[in-house]
Design a protein around this motif. Structure first.
Motif, mmCIF file in Angstrom:
data_model
loop_
_atom_site.group_PDB
_atom_site.id
_atom_site.type_symbol
_atom_site.label_atom_id
_atom_site.label_comp_id
_atom_site.label_asym_id
_atom_site.label_seq_id
_atom_site.Cartn_x
_atom_site.Cartn_y
_atom_site.Cartn_z
ATOM 1 N N LYS A 1 -7.545 4.508 5.111
ATOM 2 C CA LYS A 1 -6.310 4.554 4.145
ATOM 3 C C LYS A 1 -6.428 2.860 3.727
ATOM 4 O O LYS A 1 -6.348 2.123 4.606
ATOM 5 C CB LYS A 1 -5.349 4.690 4.816
ATOM 6 C CG LYS A 1 -3.898 4.681 4.111
ATOM 7 C CD LYS A 1 -2.647 5.349 4.743
ATOM 8 C CE LYS A 1 -2.429 4.983 6.303
ATOM 9 N NZ LYS A 1 -1.195 5.550 6.492
ATOM 10 N N LEU A 2 -5.999 2.673 2.643
ATOM 11 C CA LEU A 2 -5.632 1.440 2.240
ATOM 12 C C LEU A 2 -4.214 1.172 1.787
ATOM 13 O O LEU A 2 -3.845 1.805 0.687
ATOM 14 C CB LEU A 2 -6.436 0.965 0.791
ATOM 15 C CG LEU A 2 -7.998 0.736 0.848
ATOM 16 C CD1 LEU A 2 -8.523 0.479 -0.348
ATOM 17 C CD2 LEU A 2 -8.311 -0.406 2.154
ATOM 18 N N SER A 3 -3.544 0.781 2.858
ATOM 19 C CA SER A 3 -1.926 0.915 2.640
ATOM 20 C C SER A 3 -1.363 -0.131 2.280
ATOM 21 O O SER A 3 -0.096 -0.313 1.967
ATOM 22 C CB SER A 3 -1.403 1.225 4.168
ATOM 23 O OG SER A 3 -1.840 0.435 5.093
ATOM 24 N N GLU A 4 -1.994 -1.187 1.643
ATOM 25 C CA GLU A 4 -1.502 -2.468 1.510
ATOM 26 C C GLU A 4 -0.182 -2.359 0.332
ATOM 27 O O GLU A 4 0.612 -2.964 0.502
ATOM 28 C CB GLU A 4 -2.607 -3.574 0.969
ATOM 29 C CG GLU A 4 -3.334 -4.001 2.032
ATOM 30 C CD GLU A 4 -4.516 -3.096 2.146
ATOM 31 O OE1 GLU A 4 -5.562 -3.609 3.048
ATOM 32 O OE2 GLU A 4 -4.494 -2.032 2.060
ATOM 33 N N LEU A 5 -0.369 -1.707 -0.687
ATOM 34 C CA LEU A 5 0.702 -1.670 -1.542
ATOM 35 C C LEU A 5 1.939 -1.083 -1.147
ATOM 36 O O LEU A 5 2.947 -1.553 -1.305
ATOM 37 C CB LEU A 5 0.293 -0.685 -2.866
ATOM 38 C CG LEU A 5 -0.630 -1.164 -3.959
ATOM 39 C CD1 LEU A 5 -0.928 -0.208 -4.919
ATOM 40 C CD2 LEU A 5 -0.043 -2.445 -4.540
ATOM 41 N N GLY B 44 4.009 -3.919 0.044
ATOM 42 C CA GLY B 44 4.240 -4.834 -0.859
ATOM 43 C C GLY B 44 3.008 -6.137 -1.138
ATOM 44 O O GLY B 44 3.602 -7.005 -1.928
ATOM 45 N N ILE B 45 2.027 -5.727 -0.654
ATOM 46 C CA ILE B 45 0.696 -6.747 -0.794
ATOM 47 C C ILE B 45 -0.287 -5.941 -1.612
ATOM 48 O O ILE B 45 -0.180 -4.952 -2.456
ATOM 49 C CB ILE B 45 0.222 -7.366 0.201
ATOM 50 C CG1 ILE B 45 0.016 -6.535 1.490
ATOM 51 C CG2 ILE B 45 1.397 -8.659 0.797
ATOM 52 C CD1 ILE B 45 -0.717 -7.189 2.627
ATOM 53 N N GLY B 46 -1.669 -6.118 -1.459
ATOM 54 C CA GLY B 46 -2.582 -5.383 -1.964
ATOM 55 C C GLY B 46 -3.864 -5.697 -1.156
ATOM 56 O O GLY B 46 -4.011 -6.676 -0.609
ATOM 57 N N PRO B 47 -4.792 -4.886 -1.336
ATOM 58 C CA PRO B 47 -6.223 -5.350 -0.812
ATOM 59 C C PRO B 47 -7.099 -6.169 -1.400
ATOM 60 O O PRO B 47 -8.276 -5.899 -1.936
ATOM 61 C CB PRO B 47 -6.876 -3.675 -0.775
ATOM 62 C CG PRO B 47 -6.743 -3.115 -1.995
ATOM 63 C CD PRO B 47 -4.949 -3.541 -2.053
ATOM 64 N N PHE B 48 -6.407 -7.276 -1.708
ATOM 65 C CA PHE B 48 -6.908 -8.259 -2.558
ATOM 66 C C PHE B 48 -8.227 -8.763 -2.240
ATOM 67 O O PHE B 48 -9.314 -9.028 -2.600
ATOM 68 C CB PHE B 48 -6.139 -9.277 -3.018
ATOM 69 C CG PHE B 48 -4.975 -8.714 -3.886
ATOM 70 C CD1 PHE B 48 -5.160 -8.468 -5.038
ATOM 71 C CD2 PHE B 48 -3.661 -8.685 -3.296
ATOM 72 C CE1 PHE B 48 -3.986 -7.779 -5.961
ATOM 73 C CE2 PHE B 48 -2.703 -8.206 -3.894
ATOM 74 C CZ PHE B 48 -2.914 -7.883 -5.305
ATOM 75 N N VAL B 49 -8.487 -9.284 -0.873
ATOM 76 C CA VAL B 49 -9.426 -9.949 -0.115
ATOM 77 C C VAL B 49 -10.650 -8.925 0.090
ATOM 78 O O VAL B 49 -11.782 -9.391 -0.086
ATOM 79 C CB VAL B 49 -9.154 -10.525 1.237
ATOM 80 C CG1 VAL B 49 -10.257 -11.178 1.836
ATOM 81 C CG2 VAL B 49 -8.020 -11.724 0.978
ATOM 82 N N ILE B 50 -10.482 -7.812 0.499
ATOM 83 C CA ILE B 50 -11.261 -6.959 0.996
ATOM 84 C C ILE B 50 -11.906 -5.887 -0.286
ATOM 85 O O ILE B 50 -12.830 -5.377 -0.301
ATOM 86 C CB ILE B 50 -10.821 -5.811 2.002
ATOM 87 C CG1 ILE B 50 -9.911 -5.145 1.528
ATOM 88 C CG2 ILE B 50 -10.616 -6.704 3.146
ATOM 89 C CD1 ILE B 50 -9.324 -3.698 2.647
ATOM 90 N N GLU B 51 -11.147 -6.198 -1.520
ATOM 91 C CA GLU B 51 -11.451 -5.211 -2.752
ATOM 92 C C GLU B 51 -13.017 -5.481 -3.037
ATOM 93 O O GLU B 51 -13.671 -4.306 -3.329
ATOM 94 C CB GLU B 51 -10.589 -5.524 -3.833
ATOM 95 C CG GLU B 51 -10.869 -4.570 -4.967
ATOM 96 C CD GLU B 51 -11.741 -5.405 -5.964
ATOM 97 O OE1 GLU B 51 -12.822 -4.436 -6.610
ATOM 98 O OE2 GLU B 51 -11.861 -6.496 -6.029
#
Length: 251
Positions: free
Chosen positions: A130-134, A137-144
């Motif tokens: 799961k990518l739960s970052e959103l 309140g953040i996002g999977p920016f570094v690992i994207e």
């Protein structure tokens, strides 16, 4: 507890394991220690490949340490924390050794990034992701970049926007996140052992050169991932994220 990184070497194979009592999550120190260990092993001529695993029977990796995220008070602290994940992904990418992932359980956020940065991945049917970052309140920016490279932008988008939805291990296999899937841990370990022993018997120079080929076109990650860390570092300071993290902690 800051967690533990352990390495054992046998038959020219280095097995690196990480552990943290909070579902194998990563505080900054553990990220730094894993980065350092991968960099050291990259220069070790006595090994031909690396197996990366986590300890225990629960989660493979719960991603970033929520305790530490809640303590971030300024942009620089946020940037430094998320740069820890950038450092690990870049260490895996730049490592001269092929890295085989052993995924026994669930992975969230940064854990999915670590899986994506492996070159070959064995997993069990328990390895939901799961990518739960959103949702916080953040996002999977570094690992994207690592996730998109592994499963494609469309599947990455699906995971990111469905931030509360677990993707099954079968989904991960179909999308290319996992290379092989097993119904039991014993089956996984037997197959992984045979595969690793065979791979470690190959010409180490050829393995190093194919590693370079595998990661062609990612040279800009030396700057891109740290630019992304600044985005996450800024967002983690928001009231939305602070409140969301606190709610997750009290569940």
């Amino acid at each position: 507890m800051d967690g533990v990184i352990k390495t054992s070497i046998e038959n020219n194979i280095a097995t690196v394991s990480f552990f943290h009592p909070a579902s194998n999550s990563f505080p900054s120190l553990l990220l730094a220690n894993l980065t350092q260990e991968l960099n050291v092993l990259s220069e070790n001529n006595s090994i031909n490949l690396i197996v990366l695993k986590s300890e225990g029977n629960g989660a493979f990796c719960a991603g970033a340490s929520f305790d530490e995220l809640l303590k971030v008070n300024n942009l620089e602290e946020g940037r430094l924390f998320f740069s820890g994940f950038a450092n690990v992904v870049n260490a895996m990418r730049n490592c001269s050794k092929i890295i085989i992932g052993r995924v026994h359980g669930k992975a969230v956020g940064g854990g999915v990034g670590i899986i994506s940065a492996c070159d070959y991945v064995f997993a069990t049917n328990n390895a939901s992701t799961k990518l739960s970052e959103l949702a916080i309140g953040i996002g999977p920016f570094v690992i994207e970049p690592a996730v998109s490279r592994k499963i494609g932008k469309t599947a990455m988008t699906e995971m990111t926007l469905a931030a509360t939805e677990w993707k099954t291990a079968e989904w991960g296999l179909n999308k290319g996140l996992f290379t092989q899937l097993f119904s039991s841990l014993d089956e996984l370990d037997n197959s992984l052992s045979n595969f690793a022993l065979n791979l470690a018997s190959y010409n180490p120079e050829a393995l190093t050169e194919i590693k370079k080929v595998i990661w062609e076109g990612t040279e800009n990650w030396n700057t891109l991932l740290y630019e992304r860390a600044e985005i996450s570092g800024k967002l983690v300071l928001s009231d939305f994220t602070k409140n969301a993290l606190q709610k997750f902690k009290t569940k």
